[in-house]
Motif scaffolding. Sequence first.
Motif: not given
Length: 177
Positions: A93-94, A121, A125-126, A142-146
């Motif tokens: 996940d990275e 960044d 967050g990225d 936004p570089f989030t899982r959502e």
Amino acid sequence: MTDLTCVGAIAGSFGVRGEVRLKSFCADPEAIADYAPLTTEDGSRSFTVKITRTIKNGLAARLGGVATKEAADALKGVRLYAPRDRLPSLPDDEFYHADLIGLDVVDTGGTRLGRIRAIFDHGAGDLLEIHGPGLKGGLLLPFTREAVPTVDLAAGRVVADPPPGLIGGEDEPEPGA
């Protein structure tokens, strides 16, 4: 030439004995020395790296072949690269920023939104900077899982599920509503 990843940059000289101010782009800043010898982007110069101390906004270091303040000053702005195979493997996940830049971005319905141009960044967050048709001036996602549920490096794409109203369309409220 092997696949190179930018791991740092020279910010100028430090002192009068040929040390340089080194900006490290590594998660552990001092790990930059572990990937040496480092090269310029075109591969024309190669440097060994010995970190001498931590300084404000970076590191002081000795680079192989740089012995004077003038030689260190002449390298200001030079980016330093390491072969990708010297960098550590990452968990599933990275991702390295260099692997994400240039990937196509599609929405959850498969419609192409654009391509990742840069990653920022600013401390919270990225953010992925995406440019494509219909995205005036680009989109910061936004570089989030959502917001980015899938990154498929093998296919060269990411699947994005932008928050409502970020891109426009039916989820965006009517003006004056």
